[in-house]
Design a protein around this motif. Structure first.
Motif, PDB file in Angstrom:
ATOM      1  N   SER A 114       4.924   2.773  18.074  1.00  7.61           N
ATOM      2  CA  SER A 114       5.282   3.481  16.840  1.00  7.61           C
ATOM      3  C   SER A 114       5.274   4.989  17.053  1.00  7.61           C
ATOM      4  CB  SER A 114       4.296   3.120  15.718  1.00  7.61           C
ATOM      5  OG  SER A 114       4.427   1.763  15.354  1.00  7.61           O
ATOM      6  N   ALA A 115       4.397   5.458  17.948  1.00  8.44           N
ATOM      7  CA  ALA A 115       4.299   6.890  18.211  1.00  8.44           C
ATOM      8  C   ALA A 115       5.556   7.438  18.871  1.00  8.44           C
ATOM      9  CB  ALA A 115       3.083   7.183  19.084  1.00  8.44           C
ATOM     10  N   ILE A 129       9.942   0.289  14.627  1.00 12.04           N
ATOM     11  CA  ILE A 129       8.807  -0.597  14.863  1.00 12.04           C
ATOM     12  C   ILE A 129       8.242  -1.070  13.524  1.00 12.04           C
ATOM     13  CG2 ILE A 129       6.561  -0.873  15.961  1.00 12.04           C
ATOM     14  CD1 ILE A 129       8.815  -0.295  17.928  1.00 12.04           C
ATOM     15  N   VAL A 130       8.255  -2.365  13.315  1.00 10.76           N
ATOM     16  CA  VAL A 130       7.677  -2.955  12.105  1.00 10.76           C
ATOM     17  C   VAL A 130       6.252  -3.374  12.441  1.00 10.76           C
ATOM     18  CG1 VAL A 130       7.895  -4.745  10.344  1.00 10.76           C
ATOM     19  CG2 VAL A 130       9.952  -3.789  11.425  1.00 10.76           C
ATOM     20  N   ALA A 131       5.291  -2.825  11.705  1.00 12.13           N
ATOM     21  CA  ALA A 131       3.878  -3.060  12.021  1.00 12.13           C
ATOM     22  C   ALA A 131       3.113  -3.506  10.779  1.00 12.13           C
ATOM     23  CB  ALA A 131       3.256  -1.789  12.589  1.00 12.13           C
ATOM     24  N   PRO A 132       1.980  -4.175  10.959  1.00 19.65           N
ATOM     25  CA  PRO A 132       1.188  -4.606   9.808  1.00 19.65           C
ATOM     26  C   PRO A 132       0.327  -3.490   9.220  1.00 19.65           C
ATOM     27  CG  PRO A 132       0.198  -5.396  11.839  1.00 19.65           C
ATOM     28  CD  PRO A 132       1.485  -4.739  12.227  1.00 19.65           C
ATOM     29  N   GLU A 152       1.507 -11.424   4.021  1.00 17.12           N
ATOM     30  CA  GLU A 152       1.698 -10.572   5.184  1.00 17.12           C
ATOM     31  C   GLU A 152       2.457  -9.313   4.779  1.00 17.12           C
ATOM     32  OE1 GLU A 152       3.628 -12.886   8.162  1.00 17.12           O
ATOM     33  OE2 GLU A 152       1.762 -13.820   8.826  1.00 17.12           O
ATOM     34  N   HIS A 153       1.824  -8.167   5.038  1.00 10.81           N
ATOM     35  CA  HIS A 153       2.458  -6.895   4.726  1.00 10.81           C
ATOM     36  C   HIS A 153       2.987  -6.290   6.027  1.00 10.81           C
ATOM     37  CE1 HIS A 153       0.869  -6.822   0.612  1.00 10.81           C
ATOM     38  NE2 HIS A 153      -0.244  -7.304   1.129  1.00 10.81           N
ATOM     39  N   SER A 154       4.112  -5.641   5.951  1.00 13.83           N
ATOM     40  CA  SER A 154       4.674  -4.975   7.121  1.00 13.83           C
ATOM     41  C   SER A 154       5.263  -3.630   6.699  1.00 13.83           C
ATOM     42  CB  SER A 154       5.748  -5.846   7.787  1.00 13.83           C
ATOM     43  OG  SER A 154       6.790  -6.142   6.872  1.00 13.83           O
TER      44      SER A 154
END
Length: 283
Positions: A49-50, A57-60, A189-191
């Motif tokens: 993500s950086a 980038i899909v992240a939780p 689930e959150h993204s």
């Protein structure tokens, strides 16, 4: 909890002229190949993500929420979940520009005391980013980022009180209902796609040498293609009596699409912003 994945509709791979493998190159677990994340190998460090220039980038983790939360603290401090129960999973998502956006406004502290033992690659990354940001802060006459070790807060003592029989059953029913709600929420689930450029723009981060610059040679025809292909809208073409190309350094992520698509080949992305935001064009 959902692990990371790459949104190919945002990724630079969709552009025929771009050949970006930043996420794959930085991943210490070698969990990314051909723009696909091996969720079993991914440890959620956030380094991908950086370095992603287009927030693909899909992240939780809610990185924007973590930064906002840090700003609300007094003093302002960033921590991972090992340093504080309410901290973000890992600080690998941080960059020198994000650190600058926070530290340039008021003193910032960073707890990376667990990083070297937990994730050496993240520790090395953060050392580089903090050092670069501190150089810029010193140049601007601002206080450098302080590296601290935050002591965990002591547990709050439990309060006990006498409850009448009727009140006991009411409290029990209420507690059960809350428990069921928490279980249901935990299963959702959150993204998030963290758009660092949008965050920097919202913070009105003042560009410095940490940001990219732009060079424009003679021969620009004001076609405006560079502004069209820019994924963060960092470029704007003004036409009229005096045509000009305008750049917002805080929104530029260095993806280089503008230079790659310039029909005249007169655009060049610079590693450092030197102060020029407006480029007047000859008629």
């Amino acid at each position: 909890m959902e692990k990371r994945r790459i949104d190919l509709s945002r990724c630079l791979v969709r552009d025929g002229k771009a050949d970006c493998h930043c996420c794959e190159e930085i991943c210490p677990q070698k969990a990314i190949k051909d723009h696909v994340v091996d969720t079993a190998a991914c440890d959620g460090c956030g380094l991908c993500s950086a370095v992603c220039p287009v927030a693909a980038i899909v992240a939780p983790e809610d990185y924007e929420g973590a930064l906002t939360k840090a700003q609300e603290l007094a003093p302002q401090v960033l921590m991972c979940e090992k340093a504080s129960e309410g901290g973000v999973h890992c600080l690998g998502f941080l960059t020198r520009r994000l650190l600058w956006a926070l530290a340039a406004k008021r003193p910032l502290a960073l707890d990376i005391s667990h990083c070297e033992a937990c994730r050496p690659a993240v520790f090395a990354h953060l050392e580089r980013e903090v050092a670069a940001c501190n150089d810029a802060l010193a140049e601007a006459g601002k206080k450098e980022i302080a590296l601290v070790h935050v002591k965990p807060a002591p547990p709050k003592p439990k309060k006990t009180k006498k409850v009448e029989r009727r009140g006991f059953f009411q409290a029990l029913f209420h507690s059960t209902a809350e428990g069921l709600q928490e279980i249901a929420e935990a299963q959702i689930e959150h993204s998030y796609c963290f758009d660092a450029a949008a965050f920097l723009k919202a913070q009105q981060a003042e560009p410095c040498a940490l940001f990219n610059g732009l060079a424009l040679q003679q021969g620009c025809t004001a076609c405006g293609l560079c502004a069209v292909v820019c994924p963060t809208r960092a470029l704007a073409m003004e036409r009229g009596e005096q045509a000009a190309l305008h750049v917002d350094p805080a929104a530029c992520t260095g993806c280089d699409l503008c230079a790659l698509h310039c029909p005249q080949g007169v655009l060049e992305l610079l590693p450092q912003f030197a102060g020029q935001r407006d480029f007047p064009l000859d008629k």
